[in-house]
Write an enzyme that holds these catalytic residues in place. Structure first.
Site: not given
Lengths: 465, 526
Positions: B78, B173, B197
């Site tokens: 990420k 996210s 997330s």
């Protein structure tokens, strides 16, 4: 007003830079006057994703200092973030200890001379509110000609101990004496080198005045004080300014003022847009700081991983006050003498060194140290280390005096000659200048007779009476 | 070996035996990334460095000295983890072009074990959001939008509209990481989990999403959202793989003072057959408003599954659950306001051209660099941290947080081993529908089932369970005791085996996989 009915109140906030190899929360080096931005780790530059790691040595320094100042050491203390935006604060916040600092409720004793002759000293005490660990900021320089600000982050993140002294002092002299004593303590402990000129000791003074029996007046904060001498001046000026202001019907603003050393006065500092709200918040990346003592230390703990307050206490060196007592006791000198000895870096060691090497009594040696040697040093602005007269040489000289081989006057002449640092020994100088005391009575008689013979007129004048 | 294979069960063996080489794996993943570009899962593809890493891995395999099970395995990270030499943007203008000089600890650990870093995945800006729709590089598309399963169930409006407008979100996210794993472009991905997330997009994308116990895995190098709740998250296609990743990442890091000192022992998951000693807790407060009837039914079915297999299933209560969203918002925004204070354009990142004064430069930089969501949270956070508000909001929220954590302690000490809850309120929403509400509203709705675990620091995992009526993945969540990941994952693995979640049928993947090698079925997929 000649009656001076006002009661001045002075408190101090002192930031002492911790003497350590690396910074409080990162591994970059601590060094004065290094090339700009050469001692900056990723954490110091606030690169995203970096985390603080507490430096053990800094904690030990704070514990030592707390113990030396008779504080209670908090076995659990916390770290907080103090937020404000400034170019020398890369993260936008400083990590400090606002809620629970590492040490609280201590005291510092210091001495003042009642008169200028240093013949009478009085001891005072100031309460220490707390000692907290916190980060130093970087430095910013404003280049107005090019409309730019230059930022050096070498100092950002260096460990500081903030020592807060309660408003127990009443004038510049007291403030200066308290700070001087603190400086000596820190230097003795080694927790800070505390040299004001290098920014290792910074003092802010909180000053107010009030009428006796009434509540404390509005206080101002005085910053930008660069020496102990200026501290006394700044405090006294501010007290006077406030008194005059109030006596003229004015009011005192709760503001920050800077000391202007050239003009010898305090001036309001640039307005920082009113009161700052620092939005304190616990520092989430640092667990509470837990310290142990002999009783609470869990079994089987790794010595490397924990700090034992008692262990540190046992290893504290003699503090200045103790050193002075020992000097007075051991050598029979006056308390005032011991003060001066400790006030000058290396002088006490010099004194003891001379005493060891000479038969002259310490009570007599001290006079030579404080009156003669010290005044030479002051005259030429030299430190004890830089003295051209070593303890050996002085001891030799004093031995000659003690053995009555020279007179006291002659000794002073020899010292003046030694001071030139030409490498001659006292004995050599005495021989050169023929300063030996004559012990032979017959020889003395002959000399006296020769003098009398050569001065007939004066003798005739003197004899009848 | 196929891209669909389980890491531990298939690929590791295939690499060791030379049936596939690290370079081949890497190339196939890179090719698939290219052909699934429309998913927008990756912000940066590090093609050159990845191929180099793959080559080095291959050398090691040739010498018979692989570094471990992860050697040569393509992974994605990420884009809020620092990667040295590779851009780290947090999907924000503030860090566009920012090349970090250091690797996050978790990234370093993966590289040290020979993993191949394919690239950085897309997210909501600074990890703020539950849709992966609010980053500056645009939204991430859920691969299931293009699956046969979804297309068969969805009513096409018109042929052209179909592909473009009905695509569904990944959740967030860590949407990019979830999409990357779901579409087979990598074998595992790192996400982050602050309020859900990792688990939320895992549920929507039909992959395993593990949130480890706070303090187990180092956060050094993870650009923080909420320091006291953030953890690195693990996204994989099966529970066994999550255990492998956990084993390679967990453990004390001297650079992160919030990691525990206890040494961590990596474990292999046993094949649980007897669940009779297990007590599964069903927290009644998780029957939240807005929970779809579909998911409610699935949850109930799962509970019955355990019951019928001999486990004890009990209803429990976590009474402070309804307060957790509000509490989370206060604490989260306060920390955000603090963490974002460093972004001033002075040392790194975007700097505005404004030259009037330092202050105006700061203000302009932050206005230009941050999106509305970030700025909104900063303003709220600063409000809560004001001296006059601190006790009322921040301290109060801390106290409520303690109550929420205590709820779990009480339940776990009453004999319950694992909690079973839904992960999301419904399956993935179509993008156009999702953006009808603002980020804050969506976050408040979507975090409700996941963020209590962050408040309490507990480990939690999403296990893909079944497809919804619309043909989209639905997952269920297991929450365990602190540092009891082994038990948590063991139960999750058992459950995974029972439900036999279907493999996504993506044209692009099938095209890439029909190659030289036989399509093998892994033990975990049907």
């Amino acid at each position: 007003s000649s009656l001076a009915p006002w009661v001045p109140v002075v408190g101090l906030e002192i930031h002492a830079q911790i003497s350590s190899n690396s910074k409080l929360f990162s591994g970059s080096q601590v060094q004065f006057a290094a090339p700009p931005n050469s001692l900056v780790s990723f954490f110091d530059a606030s690169l995203p994703g970096t985390l603080p790691v507490l430096n053990r040595r800094c904690v030990e320094a704070a514990v030592m200092t707390g113990l030396a100042l008779n504080c209670s050491i908090n076995k659990k203390s916390l770290f907080d973030r103090k937020h404000y935006f400034y170019a020398d604060l890369p993260a936008g916040y400083q990590i400090t200890q606002q809620r629970v600092p590492i040490a609280v409720n201590g005291s510092l004793s210091y001495s003042l001379c009642i008169d200028s002759k240093m013949s009478q000293m009085v001891t005072k005490t100031v309460r220490i509110k707390q000692i907290q660990l916190e980060q130093d900021s970087g430095k910013s320089l404003h280049d107005d000609t090019r409309s730019q600000t230059l930022v050096d982050l070498n100092r950002a993140g260096v460990g500081l101990m903030e020592v807060v002294m309660e408003p127990d002092m009443c004038c510049g002299e007291e403030a200066a004496a308290a700070v001087r004593e603190l400086q000596l303590i820190l230097q003795t402990l080694g927790s800070s080198q505390a040299v004001m000129a290098e920014g290792q000791l910074r003092v802010d003074a909180n000053v107010s005045v009030h009428r006796p029996g009434e509540p404390y007046g509005v206080r101002t904060e005085v910053k930008n004080i660069n020496s102990i001498r200026f501290l006394a001046k700044a405090v006294d000026y501010e007290i006077q300014r406030q008194i005059e202001e109030l006596e003229n019907g004015g009011t005192i603003l709760n503001e920050t003022r800077a000391f202007d050393s050239k003009l010898g006065c305090t001036v309001p500092m640039r307005d920082k847009e009113g009161k700052q709200d620092y939005r304190f918040m616990p520092e989430p990346n640092l667990p509470p700081l837990i310290l142990y003592d002999a009783k609470s230390l869990p079994a089987n703990t790794n010595h490397q991983q924990v700090i034992n307050i008692d262990w540190i206490h046992e290893r504290l060196p003699d503090l200045p006050s103790v050193k002075r007592e020992k000097l007075v006791e051991r050598y029979g000198i006056l308390p005032e003498h011991s003060f001066t000895l400790l006030n000058e870096d290396g002088l006490a060691e010099f004194f003891e060194s001379v005493v060891k090497k000479t038969q002259m009594k310490p009570k007599k040696v001290i006079g030579w140290i404080l009156n003669d040697l010290l005044s030479y040093l002051k005259q030429y602005s030299l430190t004890v280390k830089e003295s051209p007269v070593s303890s050996f040489l002085l001891a030799d000289l004093l031995n000659l005096l003690e053995k009555k081989e020279i007179s006291s006057t002659a000794a002073k002449r020899v010292l003046a000659e030694l001071w030139k640092g030409e490498g001659k020994t006292p004995l050599e100088i005495v021989k050169e200048q023929k300063l030996e005391l004559l012990q032979d009575e017959k020889e003395l008689e002959q000399i006296c007779q020769a003098v009398i013979d050569g001065q007939e007129k004066e003798v005739i004048m003197m004899v009848p009476g | 070996a196929a891209l669909k294979d389980g890491l531990r069960s298939q690929v590791a063996a295939a690499l060791k035996e030379g049936r596939v080489t690290p370079t081949e794996l890497c190339q196939r993943c890179l090719a698939l990334i290219k052909s699934t570009k429309f998913l927008n899962a990756y912000i940066t593809v590090a093609e050159e460095t990845a191929l180099k890493q793959a080559e080095e891995s291959e050398e090691r395999y040739k010498r018979g000295q692989p570094l471990g099970i992860l050697d040569g395995i393509p992974i994605a990270v990420k884009d809020n983890f620092n990667t040295a030499g590779i851009e780290t943007t947090c999907a924000s203008n503030m860090l566009k072009g920012y090349i970090s000089p250091y690797n996050a600890t978790v990234v370093q650990k993966l590289l040290d074990q020979g993993a191949v870093l394919l690239g950085k995945t897309n997210l909501d800006e600074f990890a703020m959001g539950s849709g992966s729709t609010d980053g500056v590089f645009g939204p991430v598309r859920n691969p299931w939008s293009y699956s046969r399963q979804y297309k068969e169930k969805s009513v096409p409006k018109s042929h052209s509209e179909d592909k473009e407008f009905n695509w569904v979100i990944t959740g967030g996210s860590s949407g990019g990481s979830a999409a990357a794993v779901s579409s087979f472009t990598c074998f595992a991905a790192l996400g982050s989990d602050t309020g859900g997330s990792t688990r939320n997009p895992a549920a929507h994308c039909g992959v395993v999403g593990l949130k480890p116990t706070y303090g187990l895995i180092s956060r050094h190098g993870l650009i923080p959202l909420v320091n006291s709740m953030d953890v690195p998250g693990i996204l994989t296609r099966c529970v066994d793989d999550a255990a492998v990743l956990l084993g390679s990442l967990a453990g004390h890091d001297p650079k992160d003072s919030t990691t525990v000192q206890d040494s961590f022992k990596p474990f292999e998951l046993p094949d649980l057959t007897d669940v009779s000693k297990l007590t599964i807790g069903i927290p009644k407060e998780y029957r939240a408003p807005g929970l779809s009837s579909e998911i409610l039914a699935l949850w109930s079915k799962a509970a019955d599954l355990f019951k019928n297999a001999g486990a004890k299933v009990v209803e429990v209560s976590l009474p402070h659950t309804p307060y957790s969203i509000v509490c989370y918002h206060v604490l989260c925004t306060a920390e955000v306001a603090s963490n974002m204070a460093r972004f001033d354009g002075l040392e790194y990142g975007h700097r505005s051209d404004t030259k009037e004064s330092t202050e105006s430069m700061y203000a302009a930089t932050r206005r230009e660099g941050f999106n509305d969501v970030v700025r909104g949270r900063i303003l709220s956070g600063n409000y809560f941290l004001l001296k006059q508000n601190y006790e009322k909001y921040f301290v109060k929220a801390q106290k409520v947080r303690r109550l929420i954590a205590d709820d779990f302690v009480k339940v776990f000490s009453s004999g319950v081993n694992i909690l079973l809850t839904p992960t999301t309120l419904s399956d993935a929403a179509p993008y156009l529908e999702f953006i009808q509400e603002d980020n804050r509203t969506r976050s408040a709705q979507d975090d409700i089932l996941t963020q209590a675990a962050n408040m309490a620091g507990l480990p939690a995992i999403n296990v893909p369970t079944a497809l919804s009526e619309r043909g989209l993945p639905v997952g269920l969540q297991f929450i365990g005791c602190s540092f009891q990941e082994k038990q948590l994952l063991t139960v999750a693995k058992w459950f995974e085996k029972q439900v036999q979640f279907p493999v996504i049928q993506l044209e692009e993947v099938e095209r890439h996989d029909n190659g030289v090698f036989q399509h093998q079925k892994s033990a975990s997929f049907s």
